[in-house]
Structure formats: structure tokens, C-alpha cells
Scaffold this motif. Structure first.
Motif, short mmCIF file in Angstrom:
data_model
loop_
_atom_site.label_atom_id
_atom_site.label_comp_id
_atom_site.label_asym_id
_atom_site.label_seq_id
_atom_site.Cartn_x
_atom_site.Cartn_y
_atom_site.Cartn_z
N SER A 1 -9.92 -2.43 -6.27
CA SER A 1 -10.18 -1.08 -5.77
C SER A 1 -10.08 -1.08 -4.24
O SER A 1 -10.51 -2.04 -3.58
N TYR A 2 -9.50 0.00 -3.70
CA TYR A 2 -9.37 0.13 -2.24
C TYR A 2 -9.75 1.55 -1.83
O TYR A 2 -9.38 2.52 -2.50
N GLN A 3 -10.50 1.63 -0.75
CA GLN A 3 -10.92 2.94 -0.23
C GLN A 3 -10.67 2.96 1.28
O GLN A 3 -11.09 2.05 2.00
N HIS A 4 -9.95 3.99 1.74
CA HIS A 4 -9.67 4.13 3.17
C HIS A 4 -10.57 5.22 3.75
O HIS A 4 -10.67 6.32 3.20
N LYS A 5 -11.20 4.90 4.88
CA LYS A 5 -12.11 5.83 5.53
C LYS A 5 -11.46 6.38 6.80
O LYS A 5 -11.13 5.62 7.70
N PHE A 6 -11.28 7.68 6.84
CA PHE A 6 -10.71 8.32 8.02
C PHE A 6 -11.82 8.56 9.05
O PHE A 6 -12.93 8.95 8.70
N GLN A 7 -11.48 8.34 10.32
CA GLN A 7 -12.47 8.50 11.38
C GLN A 7 -12.45 9.94 11.90
O GLN A 7 -12.08 10.22 13.04
N ASP A 8 -12.81 10.88 11.03
CA ASP A 8 -12.86 12.28 11.42
C ASP A 8 -14.28 12.82 11.24
O ASP A 8 -15.16 12.14 10.71
N ASP A 9 -14.49 14.05 11.68
CA ASP A 9 -15.84 14.63 11.62
C ASP A 9 -16.30 14.84 10.18
O ASP A 9 -17.50 14.86 9.91
N ARG B 1 -12.58 10.29 2.83
CA ARG B 1 -12.25 9.00 2.22
C ARG B 1 -11.26 9.20 1.09
O ARG B 1 -11.41 10.11 0.27
N VAL B 2 -10.24 8.34 1.04
CA VAL B 2 -9.25 8.35 -0.04
C VAL B 2 -9.35 7.00 -0.74
O VAL B 2 -9.38 5.96 -0.09
N LYS B 3 -9.40 7.02 -2.07
CA LYS B 3 -9.60 5.77 -2.80
C LYS B 3 -8.70 5.68 -4.01
O LYS B 3 -8.24 6.69 -4.57
N GLY B 4 -8.43 4.45 -4.42
CA GLY B 4 -7.64 4.19 -5.61
C GLY B 4 -8.07 2.88 -6.24
O GLY B 4 -8.53 1.96 -5.54
N SER B 5 -7.95 2.77 -7.57
CA SER B 5 -8.37 1.54 -8.25
C SER B 5 -7.54 1.33 -9.50
O SER B 5 -6.98 2.28 -10.08
N LEU B 6 -7.45 0.06 -9.90
CA LEU B 6 -6.76 -0.33 -11.13
C LEU B 6 -7.68 -1.25 -11.91
O LEU B 6 -8.17 -2.25 -11.38
N LYS B 7 -7.94 -0.90 -13.16
CA LYS B 7 -8.84 -1.67 -14.02
C LYS B 7 -8.14 -1.95 -15.33
O LYS B 7 -7.71 -1.03 -16.03
N ALA B 8 -8.02 -3.24 -15.68
CA ALA B 8 -7.34 -3.63 -16.92
C ALA B 8 -8.20 -4.63 -17.68
O ALA B 8 -8.79 -5.54 -17.09
N GLY B 9 -8.29 -4.42 -19.00
CA GLY B 9 -9.10 -5.31 -19.83
C GLY B 9 -8.77 -5.13 -21.29
O GLY B 9 -7.75 -4.52 -21.66
N PHE B 10 -9.66 -5.67 -22.17
CA PHE B 10 -9.45 -5.57 -23.60
C PHE B 10 -9.48 -4.12 -24.10
O PHE B 10 -8.93 -3.79 -25.15
N ASN C 1 -18.21 -8.86 7.29
CA ASN C 1 -17.93 -7.66 6.49
C ASN C 1 -17.71 -7.95 5.01
O ASN C 1 -17.40 -7.04 4.25
N THR C 2 -17.83 -9.21 4.59
CA THR C 2 -17.48 -9.57 3.21
C THR C 2 -18.67 -10.21 2.50
O THR C 2 -19.34 -11.08 3.05
N THR D 1 -13.14 1.12 8.60
CA THR D 1 -12.03 1.96 8.13
C THR D 1 -11.66 1.75 6.67
O THR D 1 -10.82 2.50 6.15
N SER D 2 -12.25 0.77 5.99
CA SER D 2 -11.83 0.52 4.61
C SER D 2 -12.95 -0.12 3.80
O SER D 2 -13.90 -0.67 4.35
N HIS D 3 -12.78 -0.04 2.47
CA HIS D 3 -13.70 -0.68 1.52
C HIS D 3 -12.84 -1.26 0.40
O HIS D 3 -12.13 -0.52 -0.29
N PHE D 4 -12.90 -2.58 0.22
CA PHE D 4 -12.04 -3.26 -0.74
C PHE D 4 -12.90 -4.06 -1.72
O PHE D 4 -13.83 -4.75 -1.32
N THR D 5 -12.58 -3.96 -3.02
CA THR D 5 -13.32 -4.67 -4.06
C THR D 5 -12.35 -5.31 -5.05
O THR D 5 -11.39 -4.66 -5.49
#
Length: 398
Positions: free
Chosen positions: A148-156, A160-169, A104-105, A129-133
Motif C-alpha cells: 500500500s502507498y499513500q501520497h500526502k500533498f503539502q496543501d492547506d 492524500r491519494v492512496k492505492g493498495s494491492l492485496k492478494a491471497g487465498f 521513519n520506519t 510526504t508519503s506512507h508506505f506499507t
């Protein structure tokens, strides 16, 4: 606003033509581009693609893409491009080396040279159930770290609920959002972006088959709690209101139309199967009488009542009609040695059964007596069923 669409047309077993276009507008200014690509599969390990593009923002484009599997777990892609503009010819080169680290990676190493040169490395893990980057980029002018993380619910609705943090110049950006399937071909998503110094933005995206509609809404340049609150709560309120008042009634009406068409097209066949089932039940009467006598003599399995079809127990579905048929006789005929065993298959194919509600969810409800005690069970149409069982016993104490 940004709108894009693409069409792929196979020409031969190895050649494919791809036509794509996009339109975008921002602050009253807009533009578009159109691209044509011809892809050829050179072998089982690779392919090449020649691309031509034109637009009113960047000028003509000539590109070449190459893909090659190096090993069963490793591949490389290379993209060379020449961008013609008023400032002259701008060459560009992007190379990506990827390797499957496990099932899966995947790990990526990217080198980009040209207008925005950069070196980027990332690891992507995608499961059911998830997607991680996680990514790190060093480049000119942008260098950053991303998680970044995304959770996938096993419903009809494939929520999907997702959140991410990006830091740079350039600063720091926190983004969170969700997406949900609203029809068989459409996915609606919304995300809130909070950054320094970018401010607060709301991004709404609609995917319709191969079409993508993207609407970024910039709310403020400052980090105001009120802007964050309205960007978060506002889309939720609008979505649930639209889902309840527009989407659900529309999907329900569409499903009813499809079911009505299906019932009309299969009406003759269903009538024939109904007549065959009724004839089979009549032929079973004598066998069932002997089976009941044998089961009563040893206090065995007696089918008191059995119904097959669509049951409506939910109050929210009170307007829907119950569509069931009596299958007491056919089930009793299948009883052997005080046991009834049904395999994982639709019950509509059993002798004496037929489908009373084509295209709709069906259940089998059985009230039976064993050892002089009443039992009851309800099973899904394709669910295996074995009776008698102690768990089916009706508790009559008190």
C-alpha cells in the motif's frame, strides 16, 4: 453503515477511563456494542488496560491489554480476551512485537491465536510526504500479501491519494482513493475497491473529531468497466459540486462571522492603537524631512509610497474589500545609510503601524527610489525585508 465514537476521561495522573460504542447495519440487519476500559500507567515504560464490553452480536467481552517498552527502539503489546457467546467461551490472544528500524520506519511482527489464528509481519514507512506499507500474513482462514502507498500533498486541505494491492487465498483486491480536509475538524475520504470475486465497491468515510462515519456501497459482483467508471467519477463530480456550492460558501460565511466577532472584541484596542500610530507619525515628520534631505543629496533610498494591510489582486476575491493604511512616513523614518532592514516579525508592531484587518492575511507594499530609479516590492506580513535590491527594480525599457 458503521458509526463509532469514544471518550477518554483522565481520573488521576496514572488512571484513565475510556468509554466507546459502535453501531452498524448491513442488508437491513444491525447491531451495536458498548465498551468500558480502565487504563493505568504502571511506569515510564508501560501500561495496562482492563476492558469490559457488551453487545447484541457477540455477547459480553472481558479483555486485558499490556504495553511494555523493551528498549528505546522496541516495544511489545499483548491483548488477551474472553468472548462469551451462545457457542460458549471463546478465548483469544494477540501479541505484537515492534521495532523502529530508522527515524521513519517501523517493523511489526504479530501473532494471533483464537478464532482466526494468524502470523503477520509488516513494515510501515511514514514520512512527511508519503506512507508506505508492505505486509505478509499466514493464517487460518486468511493468508495474503499486501502492498500500500499513500501520497500526502503539502496543501492547506491536507489532500492524500492512496492505492493498495492485496492478494491471497480469498482472491485479489485493488483499492484506490483519496481523502481531504473539508473543515478544521472534518476529513472526507472515498475509495474504490475492485476485487475478484468481491466485485466493485465504493467506500465513503467521514471523520469528524473523534467520530467516524463509514458508508460502504456495493455496486456489483462482477468486474464491469461501467461500475468502475461511475464509482471513480461519480464521487469526484459530487464532491466538487458540493465543495463549490455548499462547503466553500459555508466556510467563507463562518470565517466572516469569526472575523466580525474578533473585530468587535478588539475594536476599542484597535482604535487606541490607530490613534497611537497617528500620533507617532506626526512626531516623525521632522525626522523624516531630515532623512529625505540627506538621502536626496546622495541619491539614496527614498520611500515614494508604502501601504500595509490586505490587498485584493485575485479576481476570484473581487468582492472583498481592500483594507490598507499608508505607512510611507514610518518606513522612511526607519531608513539608515540608504538601507531599510525589517526582521521576521509582524509589521503591525513597528512604530507608526497598526493592524487594519485583524485576523486576515496582510502584506507590505513598497514603492521606493534608489539611485534615481524606481523599485517596487511586496512582502508578507511576517517576512523579513531588506531594501534596496536589484531584483526590485522596475524595468522601464521600451
Amino acid at each position: 453503515m458503521h458509526i463509532s465514537q469514544s471518550i477518554e476521561a483522565p481520573l488521576t495522573a496514572t488512571d484513565t477511563a475510556i468509554l466507546s460504542g459502535s453501531l452498524s447495519t448491513q442488508n437491513g440487519n444491525g447491531g451495536g456494542s458498548i465498551n468500558f476500559a480502565l487504563r493505568r500507567v504502571t511506569s515510564a515504560k508501560g501500561w495496562g488496560e482492563l476492558e469490559f464490553g457488551a453487545g447484541d452480536l457477540q455477547g459480553p467481552l472481558l479483555g486485558l491489554k499490556l504495553f511494555r517498552n523493551l528498549t528505546p527502539r522496541c516495544f511489545v503489546t499483548t491483548n488477551c480476551a474472553l468472548q462469551f457467546s451462545s457457542r460458549g467461551i471463546r478465548p483469544g490472544l494477540t501479541t505484537v512485537l515492534a521495532r523502529n528500524l530508522d527515524k521513519n520506519t517501523v517493523g511489526y511482527l504479530q501473532w494471533r491465536w483464537g478464532i482466526q489464528s494468524a502470523m503477520n509481519t509488516s513494515i510501515v514507512r511514514d514520512t512527511k510526504t508519503s506512507h508506505f506499507t508492505v505486509a505478509l500474513q499466514l493464517g487460518i482462514p486468511h493468508s495474503f500479501a499486501l502492498i500500500s502507498y499513500q501520497h500526502k500533498f503539502q496543501d492547506d486541505d491536507q489532500t492524500r491519494v492512496k492505492g493498495s494491492l492485496k492478494a491471497g487465498f480469498f482472491g485479489t483486491v485493488v483499492e484506490y482513493g483519496a481523502e481531504r480536509k473539508i473543515s478544521s475538524h472534518s476529513v472526507l475520504g472515498a475509495a474504490v475497491s475492485i476485487g475478484v470475486p468481491q466485485g466493485v465497491s465504493l467506500k465513503v468515510k467521514l471523520n469528524r473529531a473523534s467520530q467516524t462515519y463509514f458508508f460502504p456501497i456495493h455496486l456489483t459482483d462482477q468486474l464491469l468497466p461501467s461500475a468502475v467508471f461511475y464509482a471513480t467519477v461519480g464521487p469526484l463530480v459530487v464532491y466538487f459540486a458540493m465543495h463549490r456550492l455548499v462547503i466553500k460558501p459555508y466556510l467563507r460565511a463562518q470565517k466572516e462571522r469569526e472575523l466580525e466577532k474578533q473585530r468587535e472584541s478588539t475594536a476599542t484596542d484597535i482604535l487606541q492603537k490607530k490613534q497611537e500610530a497617528e500620533a507617532a507619525v506626526r512626531l516623525m515628520q521632522e525626522s523624516v524631512r531630515r532623512i529625505i534631505e540627506a538621502e536626496e543629496s546622495r541619491m539614496g533610498l527614498i520611500i515614494v509610497n508604502a501601504w500595509y494591510g490586505k490587498f485584493v489582486n485575485d479576481r476570484s476575491k473581487k468582492n472583498e474589500k481592500v483594507k490598507v493604511i499608508d505607512v510611507t512616513v514610518p518606513l522612511q523614518c526607519l531608513v539608515k545609510d540608504s538601507k531599510l532592514i525589517l526582521t521576521e516579525a509582524s509589521k503591525a508592531g513597528l512604530p507608526g503601524f497598526y493592524d487594519p484587518c485583524v485576523g486576515e492575511e496582510k502584506n507590505l507594499k513598497v514603492l521606493y527610489q534608489f539611485r534615481g530609479v524606481l523599485h517596487q516590492v511586496m512582502a508578507l506580513d511576517s517576512e523579513a525585508l531588506r531594501i534596496p535590491k536589484q531584483s526590485h527594480r522596475i524595468d522601464t525599457d521600451g
